[in-house]
Enzyme design. Structure first.
Site, PDB file in Angstrom:
ATOM      1  CG  HIS A 101      -1.471   1.225   1.318  1.00  0.00           C
ATOM      2  ND1 HIS A 101      -3.137   1.477   0.448  1.00  0.00           N
ATOM      3  CD2 HIS A 101      -1.817   2.057   1.850  1.00  0.00           C
ATOM      4  CE1 HIS A 101      -3.697   2.332   1.276  1.00  0.00           C
ATOM      5  NE2 HIS A 101      -2.725   3.350   1.866  1.00  0.00           N
ATOM      6  CD  GLU A 102       2.649   4.036   3.575  1.00  0.00           C
ATOM      7  OE1 GLU A 102       2.894   5.045   3.468  1.00  0.00           O
ATOM      8  OE2 GLU A 102       1.299   3.322   4.553  1.00  0.00           O
TER       9      GLU A 102
END
Length: 220
Positions: free
Chosen positions: A85-86
């Site tokens: 996600h990051e």
């Protein structure tokens, strides 16, 4: 921007206990992130902060920082989901936009000036204010959704099981429920609650199921 991002991540590394290469936390993270070397031409680098906070963040220069407190409560698959996600935010330049906005609303208000073409260095106070502004920054629903989708595909292309995305959201949802309403602000530094986690879990699981990808034992 490039200079300020470099200053910020250097300041963060100096003001947090960065674990050495032979530490079990670092060995675990390096094993999990094996093969995740770059995104959209940006080289990735990973470090572990030996702090109890449940958090992780990514900078526009590809620096990924994971807190030991997060690693303590997440499985390998859940941790991979956070990383994916990051990385999605880095790929879509969301991290760069958030940094610029935080810089303008915190550090620059303190009177940062430039001499000619060289940007002025930030003071410790300005870097601290910048960190607080970044910690409270939020992404739009579309940015979060797009980061989820990018993280899913990025992990899959790297040979990781993209079910990790759903599992990380499940863990966060569980933590928020255990913390109770109004007590999850630290958790929300990881993921915005919009769109809600239940929707994000469903989207990732439906996609993996439709693609015929088997869920890890943890998800069964």
């Amino acid at each position: 921007m490039v200079q300020y991002v470099q200053e910020y991540i250097q300041w963060m590394d100096e003001h947090n206990h960065v674990l050495p290469a032979d530490d079990p936390y670092v060995i675990r993270l390096n094993s999990l992130s094996a093969g995740l070397t770059s995104v959209e031409g940006i080289p990735l680098n990973f470090k572990v902060y030996n702090v109890v906070d449940v958090n992780a963040f990514a900078c526009a220069d590809g620096s990924i920082r994971v807190f030991a407190g997060l690693m303590d409560i997440m499985s390998d698959e859940e941790l991979l989901g956070v990383i994916g996600h990051e990385i999605g935010h880095v790929a879509h330049k969301d991290s760069k936009k958030a940094f610029r906005q935080a810089l303008l609303t915190s550090a620059l208000l303190d009177g940062v000036a430039s001499t000619g073409s060289k940007a002025a260095s930030l003071t410790d106070s300005q870097l601290g204010n910048l960190g607080e502004a970044l910690a409270s920054a939020t992404y739009s629903q579309k940015q979060e959704r797009d980061a989820d989708d990018y993280g899913y595909e990025f992990l899959k292309q790297a040979g990781k099981n993209p079910w990790a995305m759903s599992l990380s959201f499940r863990k966060l949802k569980q933590m928020q429920e255990e913390a109770g309403a109004g007590k999850s602000s630290k958790l929300n530094q990881l993921f915005s609650t919009h769109p809600d986690l239940a929707t994000r879990i469903r989207r990732m699981e439906e996609r993996a199921t439709a693609e015929g990808i088997a869920a890890p034992a943890q998800a069964e």
